[in-house]
Design a protein around this motif. Structure first.
Motif, PDB file in Angstrom:
ATOM      1  N   GLU A   2       0.859  -1.181   0.000  1.00 18.53           N
ATOM      2  CA  GLU A   2       0.000   0.000   0.000  1.00 18.53           C
ATOM      3  C   GLU A   2       0.897   1.234   0.000  1.00 18.53           C
ATOM      4  OE1 GLU A   2      -2.299   2.590  -0.500  1.00 18.53           O
ATOM      5  OE2 GLU A   2      -3.403   0.674  -0.332  1.00 18.53           O
ATOM      6  N   ILE A   3       1.023   1.855  -1.174  1.00 20.59           N
ATOM      7  CA  ILE A   3       1.991   2.938  -1.332  1.00 20.59           C
ATOM      8  C   ILE A   3       1.636   4.157  -0.486  1.00 20.59           C
ATOM      9  CG2 ILE A   3       0.835   3.848  -3.373  1.00 20.59           C
ATOM     10  CD1 ILE A   3       4.629   3.863  -2.575  1.00 20.59           C
ATOM     11  N   LYS A   4       0.353   4.439  -0.295  1.00 18.20           N
ATOM     12  CA  LYS A   4      -0.018   5.629   0.482  1.00 18.20           C
ATOM     13  C   LYS A   4       0.413   5.493   1.939  1.00 18.20           C
ATOM     14  CE  LYS A   4      -3.831   7.177  -2.448  1.00 18.20           C
ATOM     15  NZ  LYS A   4      -5.282   7.512  -2.507  1.00 18.20           N
ATOM     16  N   ILE A   5       0.288   4.280   2.477  1.00 21.77           N
ATOM     17  CA  ILE A   5       0.733   4.049   3.855  1.00 21.77           C
ATOM     18  C   ILE A   5       2.252   4.195   3.938  1.00 21.77           C
ATOM     19  CG2 ILE A   5       0.932   2.330   5.699  1.00 21.77           C
ATOM     20  CD1 ILE A   5      -1.762   1.217   4.766  1.00 21.77           C
ATOM     21  N   TYR A   6       2.947   3.623   2.971  1.00 21.49           N
ATOM     22  CA  TYR A   6       4.412   3.720   2.939  1.00 21.49           C
ATOM     23  C   TYR A   6       4.856   5.175   2.846  1.00 21.49           C
ATOM     24  CZ  TYR A   6       9.232   3.030   1.382  1.00 21.49           C
ATOM     25  OH  TYR A   6      10.610   3.062   1.266  1.00 21.49           O
ATOM     26  N   LEU A   7       4.234   5.939   1.951  1.00 19.97           N
ATOM     27  CA  LEU A   7       4.601   7.346   1.801  1.00 19.97           C
ATOM     28  C   LEU A   7       4.370   8.119   3.090  1.00 19.97           C
ATOM     29  CD1 LEU A   7       3.180   8.108  -1.766  1.00 19.97           C
ATOM     30  CD2 LEU A   7       5.592   8.082  -1.106  1.00 19.97           C
ATOM     31  N   THR A   8       3.242   7.884   3.733  1.00 21.10           N
ATOM     32  CA  THR A   8       2.936   8.586   4.982  1.00 21.10           C
ATOM     33  C   THR A   8       3.974   8.270   6.059  1.00 21.10           C
ATOM     34  OG1 THR A   8       0.566   8.600   4.499  1.00 21.10           O
ATOM     35  CG2 THR A   8       1.213   8.902   6.786  1.00 21.10           C
ATOM     36  N   GLN A   9       4.335   6.998   6.178  1.00 23.43           N
ATOM     37  CA  GLN A   9       5.323   6.594   7.180  1.00 23.43           C
ATOM     38  C   GLN A   9       6.686   7.232   6.902  1.00 23.43           C
ATOM     39  OE1 GLN A   9       5.088   2.332   6.723  1.00 23.43           O
ATOM     40  NE2 GLN A   9       3.556   2.106   8.356  1.00 23.43           N
ATOM     41  N   GLN A  10       7.093   7.193   5.644  1.00 23.69           N
ATOM     42  CA  GLN A  10       8.406   7.755   5.302  1.00 23.69           C
ATOM     43  C   GLN A  10       8.413   9.277   5.410  1.00 23.69           C
ATOM     44  OE1 GLN A  10      10.141   5.317   5.763  1.00 23.69           O
ATOM     45  NE2 GLN A  10      11.136   4.722   3.857  1.00 23.69           N
ATOM     46  N   LEU A  53      15.633   6.797   0.781  1.00 30.46           N
ATOM     47  CA  LEU A  53      15.381   5.766   1.788  1.00 30.46           C
ATOM     48  C   LEU A  53      15.020   4.439   1.133  1.00 30.46           C
ATOM     49  CD1 LEU A  53      13.319   7.933   4.298  1.00 30.46           C
ATOM     50  CD2 LEU A  53      15.600   6.983   4.709  1.00 30.46           C
ATOM     51  N   ALA A  54      14.209   4.487   0.083  1.00 28.31           N
ATOM     52  CA  ALA A  54      13.802   3.247  -0.599  1.00 28.31           C
ATOM     53  C   ALA A  54      14.977   2.616  -1.336  1.00 28.31           C
ATOM     54  CB  ALA A  54      12.659   3.537  -1.565  1.00 28.31           C
ATOM     55  N   GLY A  55      15.881   3.443  -1.889  1.00 27.03           N
ATOM     56  CA  GLY A  55      17.074   2.911  -2.538  1.00 27.03           C
ATOM     57  C   GLY A  55      17.958   2.158  -1.564  1.00 27.03           C
ATOM     58  N   ALA A  56      18.096   2.707  -0.358  1.00 28.68           N
ATOM     59  CA  ALA A  56      18.865   2.012   0.675  1.00 28.68           C
ATOM     60  C   ALA A  56      18.164   0.729   1.105  1.00 28.68           C
ATOM     61  CB  ALA A  56      19.060   2.941   1.872  1.00 28.68           C
ATOM     62  N   GLU A  57      16.851   0.805   1.251  1.00 22.81           N
ATOM     63  CA  GLU A  57      16.073  -0.345   1.696  1.00 22.81           C
ATOM     64  C   GLU A  57      16.158  -1.518   0.717  1.00 22.81           C
ATOM     65  OE1 GLU A  57      11.392  -1.255   2.924  1.00 22.81           O
ATOM     66  OE2 GLU A  57      12.099   0.806   2.666  1.00 22.81           O
ATOM     67  N   ALA A  58      16.255  -1.204  -0.569  1.00 22.55           N
ATOM     68  CA  ALA A  58      16.360  -2.263  -1.574  1.00 22.55           C
ATOM     69  C   ALA A  58      17.633  -3.085  -1.391  1.00 22.55           C
ATOM     70  CB  ALA A  58      16.320  -1.658  -2.980  1.00 22.55           C
ATOM     71  N   PHE A 279      16.858  -7.273  -7.715  1.00 23.03           N
ATOM     72  CA  PHE A 279      16.413  -7.141  -6.330  1.00 23.03           C
ATOM     73  C   PHE A 279      15.180  -8.010  -6.066  1.00 23.03           C
ATOM     74  CE2 PHE A 279      18.513  -3.208  -7.498  1.00 23.03           C
ATOM     75  CZ  PHE A 279      19.408  -3.024  -6.452  1.00 23.03           C
ATOM     76  N   ASP A 280      15.045  -8.431  -4.809  1.00 23.44           N
ATOM     77  CA  ASP A 280      13.860  -9.189  -4.420  1.00 23.44           C
ATOM     78  C   ASP A 280      12.790  -8.235  -3.902  1.00 23.44           C
ATOM     79  OD1 ASP A 280      14.724  -8.453  -1.907  1.00 23.44           O
ATOM     80  OD2 ASP A 280      15.506 -10.429  -1.387  1.00 23.44           O
ATOM     81  N   ARG A 281      11.958  -8.698  -2.993  1.00 29.91           N
ATOM     82  CA  ARG A 281      10.824  -7.902  -2.522  1.00 29.91           C
ATOM     83  C   ARG A 281      11.243  -6.676  -1.713  1.00 29.91           C
ATOM     84  NH1 ARG A 281       5.906 -11.213  -0.135  1.00 29.91           N
ATOM     85  NH2 ARG A 281       5.068  -9.094  -0.339  1.00 29.91           N
ATOM     86  N   GLN A 282      12.520  -6.616  -1.326  1.00 36.81           N
ATOM     87  CA  GLN A 282      12.993  -5.427  -0.618  1.00 36.81           C
ATOM     88  C   GLN A 282      12.891  -4.174  -1.489  1.00 36.81           C
ATOM     89  OE1 GLN A 282      16.239  -8.048   1.959  1.00 36.81           O
ATOM     90  NE2 GLN A 282      16.962  -6.312   0.739  1.00 36.81           N
ATOM     91  N   ALA A 283      12.831  -4.369  -2.798  1.00 40.58           N
ATOM     92  CA  ALA A 283      12.702  -3.240  -3.712  1.00 40.58           C
ATOM     93  C   ALA A 283      11.249  -2.934  -4.065  1.00 40.58           C
ATOM     94  CB  ALA A 283      13.495  -3.503  -4.993  1.00 40.58           C
ATOM     95  N   ASP A 284      10.304  -3.614  -3.420  1.00 43.73           N
ATOM     96  CA  ASP A 284       8.890  -3.353  -3.721  1.00 43.73           C
ATOM     97  C   ASP A 284       8.487  -1.887  -3.509  1.00 43.73           C
ATOM     98  OD1 ASP A 284       8.411  -5.876  -4.619  1.00 43.73           O
ATOM     99  OD2 ASP A 284       7.290  -6.552  -2.858  1.00 43.73           O
TER     100      ASP A 284
END
Length: 298
Positions: A2-10, A53-58, A279-284
Motif C-alpha cells: 500500500e503505497i499511500k501508507i508507505y509514503l505517509t510513514q516515510q 530511503l527506498a534505494g537504501a532499503e532495496a 532485487f527481491d521484494r525489498q525493492a517493492d
C-alpha cells in the motif's frame, strides 16, 4: 504494498529528522532561519528523500541503515526546496503559490528568499560532510557529496534550469527537451536513489540497476509534471496551473501531444521496474513508487 501508507510513514520519518537538523529561528539569524524553515516545512511530498530511503532499503532494509540514510535524505530535501524557492522568483518562473501557500519571496521579499535558498543549499552539504552524517565511512560520504553536487550543479539541476529559461518561447527538438528535463529534474532524482544505495553498501551491479531505475522514473516524473500543468487545477497542484504555457516553455505535451506523452511516461515506469530485476521484494517500495509517480494527480 500500500503505497499511500508507505509514503505517509516515510514522510513522517523525514519530517521528524528534518526538525532535529534545522536550526531554530532564534537569535540574530532568526529572520533568515525563519525564511528557510517556512519553505522547508510548508508541505511537500518528500519524493526525493523517500526515494533515497527506498534505494537504501532495496539493498539493506535494516533499521541501522535507515537511520544512517535519513541525514542524506534530508540533505536532498534541503537542496530540492532551495531549487523551488529560486524557481519561483520573479526573475525565474515568477510564481505566487508553492505547495498551496504563498511563495517565499511573497512572504519574506526577494532578497530574503534568495538567501533562504542559498542557506538551504549550503546547509545540505554541511549535513553531508559534518557530524550529522559521521556514521558513514568517509569514502562513502565523499562519493555521495560528489554525486549530489554533480546532480545539483551546472551540468545537472542548475544547468537544466538555465537551459529551460534560455529556450522559453522557442521551438526545440526532442533531444534538447530531454536534456533540459533530465538535467533539471531527473539528475537529482537519480542521485537520490543511488546515494541511498551507497549508504547501504550496494555492489556495482546494484548501483547500476538503481541508476537506470532513477533515470527512467525521472523521465516519467517530468512528463507527468508537464501533463498536470495542463490537466490539473491550481488547487490540486498547490501551485499555478498552466504556468508552463504562460511562460511558453517547451514541454512533452506541447512537443509530442498528451496521448504520446502519457504513453511515454508509462513506458518509462515499466522500464524502471524492469531495471529492478536484481532485487527481491525489498525493492517493492521502489516498484510501487514508480507506479505512484505516473498515476499521481498533483
Amino acid at each position: 504494498m500500500e503505497i499511500k501508507i508507505y509514503l505517509t510513514q516515510q514522510q513522517q520519518r523525514v519530517e521528524e529528522h528534518l526538525a532535529g537538523l534545522i536550526p531554530d529561528a532564534v537569535g540574530l539569524f532568526h529572520n533568515h532561519i525563519e525564511s528557510m524553515r517556512y519553505s522547508l516545512f510548508v508541505g511537500g511530498k518528500r519524493i526525493r528523500p523517500i526515494l533515497c530511503l527506498a534505494g537504501a532499503e532495496a539493498v539493506d532494509p535494516s533499521e541501522a541503515t535507515r537511520k544512517k540514510t535519513l541525514t542524506v535524505a534530508c540533505a536532498l530535501e534541503c537542496i530540492h526546496t532551495y531549487s523551488l524557492i529560486h524557481d519561483d522568483l520573479p526573475a525565474m518562473d515568477d510564481d505566487d503559490l508553492r505547495r498551496g501557500k504563498p511563495t517565499n519571496h511573497r512572504v519574506f521579499g526577494e532578497a530574503a528568499a534568495i538567501l533562504a535558498g542559498d542557506g538551504l543549499l549550503t546547509y545540505a552539504f554541511d549535513l553531508l560532510s559534518g557530524q550529522a552524517s559521521a556514521a558513514l565511512p568517509d569514502a562513502d560520504r565523499i562519493r555521495i557529496i560528489n554525486l549530489i553536487a554533480r546532480a545539483a550543479g551546472p551540468l545537472g539541476m542548475v544547468g537544466g534550469q538555465s537551459l529551460d529559461m534560455l529556450h522559453e518561447g522557442k521551438q526545440i527538438g526532442y533531444e534538447t527537451l530531454r536534456t533540459i528535463h533530465y538535467s533539471k529534474t531527473g539528475a537529482l532524482i537519480t542521485a537520490s536513489v543511488v546515494s541511498g544505495a551507497i549508504v547501504a553498501g550496494a555492489d556495482p551491479e546494484q548501483e547500476m540497476a538503481l541508476e537506470t531505475y532513477g533515470g527512467h522514473i525521472g523521465l516519467a516524473f517530468q512528463i507527468v509534471d508537464d501533463l498536470l500543468d495542463v490537466e490539473a487545477t491550481t488547487e490540486e497542484l498547490g501551485k499555478p496551473a498552466g504556468s508552463d504555457m504562460k511562460a511558453e516553455k517547451s514541454t512533452y505535451p506541447s512537443l509530442l501531444g498528451r496521448g504520446t506523452s502519457r504513453t511515454m511516461a508509462r513506458e518509462a515506469v515499466q522500464a524502471a521496474i524492469s531495471a529492478l530485476t536484481p532485487f527481491d521484494r525489498q525493492a517493492d517500495p521502489l516498484r510501487a513508487l514508480a507506479k505512484y509517480i505516473v498515476d499521481r494527480t498533483r
